[in-house]
Design a protein around this motif. Structure first.
Motif, PDB file in Angstrom:
ATOM      1  N   PRO A 101       0.836  -1.205   0.000  1.00 19.67           N
ATOM      2  CA  PRO A 101       0.000   0.000   0.000  1.00 19.67           C
ATOM      3  C   PRO A 101       0.870   1.255   0.000  1.00 19.67           C
ATOM      4  CG  PRO A 101      -0.565  -1.445   1.839  1.00 19.67           C
ATOM      5  CD  PRO A 101       0.649  -2.002   1.185  1.00 19.67           C
ATOM      6  N   TYR A 102       0.345   2.305  -0.608  1.00 15.87           N
ATOM      7  CA  TYR A 102       1.083   3.564  -0.669  1.00 15.87           C
ATOM      8  C   TYR A 102       1.349   4.079   0.744  1.00 15.87           C
ATOM      9  CZ  TYR A 102       2.294   8.411  -1.248  1.00 15.87           C
ATOM     10  OH  TYR A 102       2.945   9.613  -1.168  1.00 15.87           O
ATOM     11  N   GLN A 103       2.562   4.526   0.965  1.00 15.49           N
ATOM     12  CA  GLN A 103       2.930   5.197   2.203  1.00 15.49           C
ATOM     13  C   GLN A 103       3.699   6.452   1.832  1.00 15.49           C
ATOM     14  OE1 GLN A 103       5.273   2.297   4.361  1.00 15.49           O
ATOM     15  NE2 GLN A 103       3.506   1.581   5.485  1.00 15.49           N
ATOM     16  N   ARG A 115       9.580   7.455   3.070  1.00 19.64           N
ATOM     17  CA  ARG A 115      10.367   7.254   4.281  1.00 19.64           C
ATOM     18  C   ARG A 115       9.520   6.964   5.516  1.00 19.64           C
ATOM     19  NH1 ARG A 115      15.335   6.162   3.503  1.00 19.64           N
ATOM     20  NH2 ARG A 115      15.989   7.106   5.417  1.00 19.64           N
ATOM     21  N   THR A 116       8.216   6.711   5.349  1.00 19.05           N
ATOM     22  CA  THR A 116       7.369   6.352   6.474  1.00 19.05           C
ATOM     23  C   THR A 116       7.482   4.861   6.710  1.00 19.05           C
ATOM     24  OG1 THR A 116       5.819   8.113   6.009  1.00 19.05           O
ATOM     25  CG2 THR A 116       5.004   6.311   7.347  1.00 19.05           C
ATOM     26  N   ALA A 117       7.813   4.485   7.944  1.00 23.11           N
ATOM     27  CA  ALA A 117       7.995   3.078   8.226  1.00 23.11           C
ATOM     28  C   ALA A 117       6.849   2.488   9.031  1.00 23.11           C
ATOM     29  CB  ALA A 117       9.302   2.872   8.984  1.00 23.11           C
ATOM     30  N   ALA A 118       6.113   3.329   9.765  1.00 18.24           N
ATOM     31  CA  ALA A 118       5.059   2.822  10.635  1.00 18.24           C
ATOM     32  C   ALA A 118       3.853   2.395   9.812  1.00 18.24           C
ATOM     33  CB  ALA A 118       4.654   3.877  11.654  1.00 18.24           C
TER      34      ALA A 118
END
Length: 107
Positions: free
Chosen positions: A90-92, A95-98
């Motif tokens: 899914p798109y995040q 650099r978002t890891a959570a």
């Protein structure tokens, strides 16, 4: 017995899986750090509404073993996708890891 176990037995390596480890730990978050001599993989579980992720397992690898792990994961993902189709991520935000879109916090 699966192919992986057969390969290990053919090479003379036998793995013992203790009962206390056999069910594993579910992790949906990983933090990877390194020094000049080691890679440290911390596996954690993040749940909605829980402000802190608890590390459930830590694996420390020599750089050579980390590269072997990378290759083994690439090979197994390729096999998986040939059998079951592409894995969709899914798109995040970059650099978002959570996985639950949590803001920054202490882990």
């Amino acid at each position: 017995m699966d192919n992986h176990q057969n390969d290990n037995n053919n090479n003379g390596l036998q793995l013992e899986l203790p009962q206390s480890v056999s069910q594993g730990e579910y992790a949906n978050f990983a933090v990877i750090t390194h020094s000049s001599s080691d890679f440290v993989l911390d596996f954690a579980r993040i749940l909605p509404g829980v402000p802190k992720a608890q590390v459930k397992s830590r694996v420390i690898l020599a750089p050579e073993h980390a590269k072997r792990l990378l290759r083994a994961l690439q090979e197994n993902i390729s096999r998986y996708e040939r059998e079951f189709g592409p894995i969709q991520i899914p798109y995040q935000e970059p650099r978002t890891a959570a996985p639950f879109g949590m803001g920054s916090g202490d882990a």
